[in-house]
Write an enzyme that holds these catalytic residues in place. Structure first.
Site, mmCIF file in Angstrom:
data_model
loop_
_atom_site.group_PDB
_atom_site.id
_atom_site.type_symbol
_atom_site.label_atom_id
_atom_site.label_comp_id
_atom_site.label_asym_id
_atom_site.label_seq_id
_atom_site.Cartn_x
_atom_site.Cartn_y
_atom_site.Cartn_z
ATOM 1 N N ASP A 234 -9.001 -5.667 -4.760
ATOM 2 C CA ASP A 234 -8.536 -4.608 -3.850
ATOM 3 C C ASP A 234 -9.517 -3.442 -3.881
ATOM 4 O OD1 ASP A 234 -7.244 -2.448 -2.620
ATOM 5 O OD2 ASP A 234 -5.261 -3.124 -3.257
ATOM 6 N N HIS B 254 -7.081 -5.851 -0.194
ATOM 7 C CA HIS B 254 -5.988 -4.889 -0.113
ATOM 8 C C HIS B 254 -4.823 -5.490 0.668
ATOM 9 C CE1 HIS B 254 -4.047 -1.086 -0.369
ATOM 10 N NE2 HIS B 254 -4.040 -0.894 0.913
ATOM 11 N N ASP C 15 -14.302 -16.880 -16.067
ATOM 12 C CA ASP C 15 -13.004 -17.571 -16.019
ATOM 13 C C ASP C 15 -13.151 -19.092 -16.049
ATOM 14 O OD1 ASP C 15 -13.892 -18.154 -13.434
ATOM 15 O OD2 ASP C 15 -12.679 -16.583 -12.507
ATOM 16 N N SER D 17 0.852 -1.192 0.000
ATOM 17 C CA SER D 17 0.000 0.000 0.000
ATOM 18 C C SER D 17 0.897 1.254 0.000
ATOM 19 C CB SER D 17 -0.948 -0.043 1.202
ATOM 20 O OG SER D 17 -1.954 0.915 1.057
HETATM 21 CA CA LIG Z 1 -14.566 -17.555 -11.050
#
Ligand SMILES: [Ca+2]
Ligand SMILES: *[C@@H]1O[C@H](CO)[C@@H](O)[C@H](O)[C@H]1NC(C)=O
Ligand SMILES: *[C@@H]1O[C@H](CO)[C@@H](O)[C@H](O)[C@H]1NC(C)=O
Ligand SMILES: *[C@@H]1O[C@H](CO)[C@@H](O)[C@H](O)[C@H]1NC(C)=O
Length: 517
Positions: A406, A444, A269, A194
């Protein structure tokens, strides 16, 4: 954390001198040598505040009050010599730091970063590094606490925050290490996330000699624009006046939005698992959530849908990209920017570092304030520069990672920085010295449904081998020339996943995720 069983097989072979040093030092000698540092250390501009020898398994007090140090306890896993110091960086500023010098030292130096606008010494990170046999140094970044008030009217405190404290950490820390062990460190490393990722980036650009290897997690680079982006997103849903804002989306409704995003994009995906591997492939249609007049309370008004459309679009100003968009899939992790408050970092940065006032009404906030932050760029904090040539040419290795979920810093910004560095240094691949790993389903710096533990800060409980631990992977890269092609992360339930380096993509081949060009 217990790293006592840690077997740094390959690594310890490389630095056997570290091990032989051990054999010649007995504990009482070490103890005495440690305490003698109080008077023997004579470092420029530096006061030694305290020196103590601490045994493993103890808990010690952080420096100052809990507010100043930001942590209540400091746990020590490995026996070590603890040196607390303060280095004046000007007539009106100082960096306070701690060096944790483990008995069992493998010759390596490790510098640590900070977070947000702090001001905090992260004792768990000092513990992580020293337990892995690094002489580990952290600082308070030039001011104490988590708020930006110390910047007001003190440009030198700003300079410490923007670029100087990590340099001081390296320069002073290395001298303490050399004095204690009687020889200089062999290699110097840095790890931060960060703001710590931005500090690591800034250090590679500005002080390329300070570290041989740098880990920059979720870097807060292009800092002024990042803060403007965060403030602007909170404004879309009505901050700071949410009570009168027709665009405000309640936490309850956010859960519903998060679920709809998964409904639309999780399967892209190839696996419905609650993780969106490539958020940039998700073209979220918030209008699917529009109320249809049938009295369904779980639905959004036209104004709320409009706000979502802006949140999930890149931020432009005068036709120029200001910052990449909020990653779809991040909202389930922690909707901090949308809770109704104007974000603290933007608030304090604008008031204390840019406008030089303690008084500002954030219902007045708009694009002009983003431009002002960018124009003034206090302390040169922006950290958006592709010229890593000095760091590359001195043999430095740069390892960066970013969670694709994030909610505070969009992962698209790390792609953008990678592309900037590639454009600046020419068409040849950056692989020889700069690698970016994208981590699906990580929030994050840590956490989230993904395989988010790989030895980074906040994900320390990883398997103790380089393939699973970024810090050890960086050591192999710097000292053994073995660059990491992938990083294997471990999820909370123990499942593992291979994380790919950009621009490779993570592809489901029907049985497992693989990395492809
Ligand atoms: Ca997936
Ligand atoms: C680390 O790995 C070694 C084998 O390489 C094993 O013997 C040891 O127990 C492991 N330590 C931890 C803490 O998992
Ligand atoms: C000590 O501080 C002064 C300014 O405060 C600076 O000019 C000098 O370079 C510093 N010394 C070192 C070794 O950094
Ligand atoms: C605030 O102070 C800094 C440092 O002196 C200066 O660079 C900046 O321009 C000031 N901001 C404004 C809005 O005048």
């Amino acid at each position: 954390m217990d790293f006592s069983g840690f077997n740094l097989n390959f690594l310890s072979k490389l630095l056997t001198t570290g091990v032989s040093l051990l054999a010649t030092w007995n504990p009482s000698e070490q103890h005495a040598k440690c305490l003698s540092l109080k008077s023997s250390l004579a470092l420029d501009n530096t006061t030694i505040l305290d020196v103590s020898y601490v045994s493993a398994g103890t808990t010690v007090r952080p420096y100052g009050t809990p507010h100043e140090s930001c942590m209540k306890k400091a746990h020590i896993s490995a026996p070590l010599c603890r040196v607390q110091f303060s280095t004046a960086t000007s007539a009106t500023s100082a960096v306070r730091g701690e060096a944790w010098l483990p008995d069992e030292w493998y010759g390596r130096f490790l510098g640590l970063g900070n977070g947000g606008l702090d001001g905090c010494m992260y004792y768990n990170e000092l513990d992580y590094g020293s337990a892995l046999h690094f002489a580990t140094v952290g600082t308070n970044n030039g001011h104490d606490g988590r708020v930006g008030h110390p910047f007001l009217g003190n440009e030198e405190v700003l300079n410490d925050f923007a670029f100087r404290s990590i340099h001081i950490e390296a320069v002073i820390g290395k001298q303490i290490v050399a004095e204690y062990y009687g020889r200089p460190h062999a290699k110097a490393y840095y790890i931060g996330c960060s703001t710590g990722g931005r500090q690591g980036t800034q250090t590679a650009l500005k002080y390329p000699e300070d570290f041989d290897g740098i880990i920059a997690g979720a870097p807060a680079t292009d800092f002024n624009r990042l803060l403007h982006w965060a403030g602007t997103l909170s404004r879309y849903v009505g901050a700071p006046n949410i009570n009168s804002a027709p665009t405000f989306i309640t936490p309850e409704l956010w859960k519903f939005v998060a679920q709809e995003i998964l409904n639309q994009c999780d399967g892209i995906d190839g696996v419905v698992d609650g993780i969106i591997t490539e958020p940039d492939a998700c073209e979220f249609r918030p209008e699917e959530l529009l109320c249809d007049g049938n009295g369904n309370s779980k639905c959004l008004t036209r104004l709320q849908v409009e706000a979502l459309r802006k949140i999930y679009s890149p931020l432009y100003g005068n036709g120029e990209l200001i910052y990449p968009r909020f990653d779809p899939g991040s909202e389930g992790i922690s909707p901090l920017l949308f809770a109704g408050k104007f974000p603290l970092s933007t608030t304090d940065w604008l008031k204390y570092a840019v406008l030089n006032t303690s008084d500002f009404d954030f219902s007045e906030y708009g694009p002009q304030h983003g431009r002002l932050m960018d124009d003034i760029n206090p302390g040169g904090i922006a950290t958006f520069d592709g010229d890593f040539s000095a760091f590359r040419d001195r043999g430095g290795k740069f390892l960066t990672y970013h969670g694709r979920g994030d909610p505070l810093i969009p992962s698209g910004n790390s792609k953008r920085v990678y592309d900037l560095v590639a454009r600046t240094l020419g068409p040849a691949s950056l692989d020889a010295f700069y690698r970016l790993f994208l981590v699906p389903g990580m929030g994050h710096c840590k956490d989230g449904p993904g395989a988010a533990r790989f030895g980074q800060l906040g994900g320390q409980n990883a398997v103790n081998a380089s393939a699973h631990n970024v810090l050890l992977a960086l050591v192999d890269w710097v000292e053994g020339g073995m660059a990491p092609d992938t990083i294997i992360g471990t999820a909370e339930d123990g499942a593992t996943r291979v994380h790919c380096r950009y621009p490779q993509r993570s592809i489901w081949d029907g049985g497992a995720y693989v990395c492809e060009e």
